[in-house]
Motif scaffolding. Sequence first.
Motif, PDB file in Angstrom:
ATOM      1  N   ASN A 130     -16.587 -58.348  -1.447  1.00 38.67           N
ATOM      2  CA  ASN A 130     -15.734 -57.753  -2.485  1.00 38.67           C
ATOM      3  C   ASN A 130     -16.506 -56.976  -3.538  1.00 38.67           C
ATOM      4  OD1 ASN A 130     -13.156 -58.202  -1.578  1.00 38.67           O
ATOM      5  ND2 ASN A 130     -12.997 -60.202  -2.548  1.00 38.67           N
ATOM      6  N   ASP A 131     -17.734 -56.570  -3.221  1.00 31.95           N
ATOM      7  CA  ASP A 131     -18.484 -55.686  -4.109  1.00 31.95           C
ATOM      8  C   ASP A 131     -17.964 -54.267  -3.904  1.00 31.95           C
ATOM      9  OD1 ASP A 131     -20.153 -57.783  -5.003  1.00 31.95           O
ATOM     10  OD2 ASP A 131     -21.513 -57.477  -3.316  1.00 31.95           O
ATOM     11  N   THR A 132     -17.758 -53.554  -4.989  1.00 26.78           N
ATOM     12  CA  THR A 132     -17.220 -52.204  -4.911  1.00 26.78           C
ATOM     13  C   THR A 132     -18.254 -51.232  -4.362  1.00 26.78           C
ATOM     14  OG1 THR A 132     -15.720 -52.638  -6.756  1.00 26.78           O
ATOM     15  CG2 THR A 132     -16.184 -50.323  -6.254  1.00 26.78           C
ATOM     16  N   ILE A 133     -17.880 -50.515  -3.323  1.00 24.23           N
ATOM     17  CA  ILE A 133     -18.711 -49.462  -2.739  1.00 24.23           C
ATOM     18  C   ILE A 133     -18.362 -48.130  -3.398  1.00 24.23           C
ATOM     19  CG2 ILE A 133     -19.321 -48.235  -0.615  1.00 24.23           C
ATOM     20  CD1 ILE A 133     -20.109 -51.240  -0.666  1.00 24.23           C
ATOM     21  N   CYS A 134     -17.074 -47.889  -3.545  1.00 26.50           N
ATOM     22  CA  CYS A 134     -16.586 -46.642  -4.115  1.00 26.50           C
ATOM     23  C   CYS A 134     -15.217 -46.907  -4.727  1.00 26.50           C
ATOM     24  CB  CYS A 134     -16.485 -45.585  -3.017  1.00 26.50           C
ATOM     25  SG  CYS A 134     -15.908 -43.984  -3.571  1.00 26.50           S
ATOM     26  N   SER A 135     -14.999 -46.399  -5.930  1.00 31.31           N
ATOM     27  CA  SER A 135     -13.702 -46.563  -6.583  1.00 31.31           C
ATOM     28  C   SER A 135     -13.461 -45.372  -7.500  1.00 31.31           C
ATOM     29  CB  SER A 135     -13.664 -47.868  -7.382  1.00 31.31           C
ATOM     30  OG  SER A 135     -12.383 -48.071  -7.925  1.00 31.31           O
ATOM     31  N   PHE A 136     -12.285 -44.775  -7.401  1.00 29.03           N
ATOM     32  CA  PHE A 136     -11.951 -43.627  -8.242  1.00 29.03           C
ATOM     33  C   PHE A 136     -10.444 -43.444  -8.287  1.00 29.03           C
ATOM     34  CE2 PHE A 136     -12.453 -42.183  -3.947  1.00 29.03           C
ATOM     35  CZ  PHE A 136     -11.376 -41.344  -3.751  1.00 29.03           C
ATOM     36  N   TRP A 137     -10.006 -42.710  -9.280  1.00 29.09           N
ATOM     37  CA  TRP A 137      -8.604 -42.315  -9.417  1.00 29.09           C
ATOM     38  C   TRP A 137      -8.468 -40.865  -8.983  1.00 29.09           C
ATOM     39  CZ3 TRP A 137      -4.448 -45.196 -11.014  1.00 29.09           C
ATOM     40  CH2 TRP A 137      -4.726 -46.431 -11.579  1.00 29.09           C
ATOM     41  N   TYR A 138      -7.371 -40.549  -8.319  1.00 30.50           N
ATOM     42  CA  TYR A 138      -6.998 -39.153  -8.143  1.00 30.50           C
ATOM     43  C   TYR A 138      -5.632 -39.003  -8.794  1.00 30.50           C
ATOM     44  CZ  TYR A 138      -3.868 -40.408  -4.274  1.00 30.50           C
ATOM     45  OH  TYR A 138      -2.869 -40.949  -3.518  1.00 30.50           O
ATOM     46  N   ASP A 139      -5.264 -37.782  -9.104  1.00 29.26           N
ATOM     47  CA  ASP A 139      -4.036 -37.561  -9.856  1.00 29.26           C
ATOM     48  C   ASP A 139      -3.441 -36.219  -9.454  1.00 29.26           C
ATOM     49  OD1 ASP A 139      -2.010 -37.769 -11.741  1.00 29.26           O
ATOM     50  OD2 ASP A 139      -3.362 -38.308 -13.372  1.00 29.26           O
ATOM     51  N   ASP A 140      -2.214 -35.986  -9.867  1.00 31.28           N
ATOM     52  CA  ASP A 140      -1.602 -34.679  -9.618  1.00 31.28           C
ATOM     53  C   ASP A 140      -1.271 -33.984 -10.934  1.00 31.28           C
ATOM     54  OD1 ASP A 140       0.582 -36.126 -10.478  1.00 31.28           O
ATOM     55  OD2 ASP A 140       1.933 -35.371  -8.938  1.00 31.28           O
ATOM     56  N   SER A 141      -1.957 -34.391 -12.009  1.00 31.18           N
ATOM     57  CA  SER A 141      -1.723 -33.763 -13.311  1.00 31.18           C
ATOM     58  C   SER A 141      -2.350 -32.377 -13.348  1.00 31.18           C
ATOM     59  CB  SER A 141      -2.295 -34.647 -14.422  1.00 31.18           C
ATOM     60  OG  SER A 141      -3.698 -34.706 -14.318  1.00 31.18           O
ATOM     61  N   ILE A 142      -2.183 -31.705 -14.452  1.00 34.38           N
ATOM     62  CA  ILE A 142      -2.620 -30.315 -14.582  1.00 34.38           C
ATOM     63  C   ILE A 142      -4.126 -30.124 -14.407  1.00 34.38           C
ATOM     64  CG2 ILE A 142      -2.901 -30.279 -17.089  1.00 34.38           C
ATOM     65  CD1 ILE A 142      -1.134 -27.519 -16.567  1.00 34.38           C
ATOM     66  N   GLU A 143      -4.923 -31.162 -14.683  1.00 33.50           N
ATOM     67  CA  GLU A 143      -6.371 -31.027 -14.546  1.00 33.50           C
ATOM     68  C   GLU A 143      -6.828 -31.023 -13.088  1.00 33.50           C
ATOM     69  OE1 GLU A 143      -5.148 -33.795 -16.406  1.00 33.50           O
ATOM     70  OE2 GLU A 143      -5.130 -32.670 -18.273  1.00 33.50           O
ATOM     71  N   TRP A 144      -5.964 -31.439 -12.189  1.00 32.61           N
ATOM     72  CA  TRP A 144      -6.313 -31.548 -10.777  1.00 32.61           C
ATOM     73  C   TRP A 144      -5.833 -30.315 -10.016  1.00 32.61           C
ATOM     74  CZ3 TRP A 144      -9.004 -35.606  -8.562  1.00 32.61           C
ATOM     75  CH2 TRP A 144      -9.315 -36.643  -9.435  1.00 32.61           C
ATOM     76  N   PRO A 145      -6.461 -29.993  -8.882  1.00 30.96           N
ATOM     77  CA  PRO A 145      -6.057 -28.796  -8.121  1.00 30.96           C
ATOM     78  C   PRO A 145      -4.599 -28.862  -7.670  1.00 30.96           C
ATOM     79  CG  PRO A 145      -8.146 -29.676  -7.308  1.00 30.96           C
ATOM     80  CD  PRO A 145      -7.601 -30.680  -8.276  1.00 30.96           C
ATOM     81  N   ALA A 146      -3.819 -27.875  -8.090  1.00 30.71           N
ATOM     82  CA  ALA A 146      -2.382 -27.863  -7.787  1.00 30.71           C
ATOM     83  C   ALA A 146      -2.107 -27.725  -6.290  1.00 30.71           C
ATOM     84  CB  ALA A 146      -1.705 -26.734  -8.560  1.00 30.71           C
ATOM     85  N   LEU A 147      -2.941 -26.967  -5.572  1.00 30.30           N
ATOM     86  CA  LEU A 147      -2.698 -26.766  -4.140  1.00 30.30           C
ATOM     87  C   LEU A 147      -2.891 -28.040  -3.317  1.00 30.30           C
ATOM     88  CD1 LEU A 147      -4.188 -23.217  -3.538  1.00 30.30           C
ATOM     89  CD2 LEU A 147      -1.785 -23.897  -3.581  1.00 30.30           C
ATOM     90  N   ALA A 148      -3.585 -29.033  -3.864  1.00 28.43           N
ATOM     91  CA  ALA A 148      -3.742 -30.306  -3.151  1.00 28.43           C
ATOM     92  C   ALA A 148      -2.478 -31.155  -3.264  1.00 28.43           C
ATOM     93  CB  ALA A 148      -4.932 -31.081  -3.699  1.00 28.43           C
ATOM     94  N   ASP A 149      -1.584 -30.775  -4.149  1.00 28.56           N
ATOM     95  CA  ASP A 149      -0.349 -31.530  -4.371  1.00 28.56           C
ATOM     96  C   ASP A 149       0.815 -30.852  -3.655  1.00 28.56           C
ATOM     97  OD1 ASP A 149       1.378 -33.461  -5.320  1.00 28.56           O
ATOM     98  OD2 ASP A 149       1.580 -32.560  -7.303  1.00 28.56           O
ATOM     99  N   GLY A 150       0.739 -30.825  -2.320  1.00 23.83           N
ATOM    100  CA  GLY A 150       1.824 -30.284  -1.506  1.00 23.83           C
ATOM    101  C   GLY A 150       1.663 -28.821  -1.137  1.00 23.83           C
ATOM    102  N   GLY A 151       0.560 -28.207  -1.530  1.00 22.74           N
ATOM    103  CA  GLY A 151       0.353 -26.784  -1.264  1.00 22.74           C
ATOM    104  C   GLY A 151      -0.500 -26.485  -0.057  1.00 22.74           C
ATOM    105  N   GLY A 152      -0.881 -27.500   0.698  1.00 21.71           N
ATOM    106  CA  GLY A 152      -1.633 -27.260   1.918  1.00 21.71           C
ATOM    107  C   GLY A 152      -3.106 -27.591   1.843  1.00 21.71           C
ATOM    108  N   ASN A 153      -3.650 -27.785   0.648  1.00 22.39           N
ATOM    109  CA  ASN A 153      -5.056 -28.143   0.514  1.00 22.39           C
ATOM    110  C   ASN A 153      -5.205 -29.646   0.335  1.00 22.39           C
ATOM    111  OD1 ASN A 153      -5.515 -25.429   0.603  1.00 22.39           O
ATOM    112  ND2 ASN A 153      -6.259 -25.243  -1.489  1.00 22.39           N
TER     113      ASN A 153
END
Length: 165
Positions: A130-153
């Motif tokens: 249970n040691d963390t290897i990798c942990s992060f948040w992703y989001d669909d807010s304005i700071e994140w790439p818009a095309l990754a949120d349903g735009g094909g990327n």
Amino acid sequence: SFHVKARTYSNGTWSALNEQFFIFPQDYNDLKITEINYNPVNQGEIESRYMEFIEIKNTGNSVLSLEGLRFAEGVTYKFPPDSELKPGQFIVLAADRKYFYTLYGFLPFDIYGGKLDNDGEKITLVNSDNDTICSFWYDDSIEWPALADGGGNSLVPTDCNPRTE
């Protein structure tokens, strides 16, 4: 890890066989999540959630054992025994094997349970202790790439071959 068997020879006689197992903890600094397709573009009659995937890459110079690693947050998946990732190699875990193959032309390593949240979430990969290897948040807010949120990327790191120096 390795297994050593040793005997000594003295005055014409061999000693009893001695065996020792040496296990070194795996260093996962070179294991990276290099792509997430959390809200794929709609493919007509196929629900977009069936096209989701996570790509994992070994950016190092030695083989990494994946046995016992699992996703503890986000999707659910535990790597089976004898799973490994060679240097420079990547694997893909997908939501659906058949639809993934239809769209991308190759089979994923395996399928995961659950689904990636289209609004964003925390993804955590841990080892068998249970040691963390990798942990992060992703989001669909304005700071994140818009095309990754349903735009094909999909989401990818800014460094296409991230390494820990």
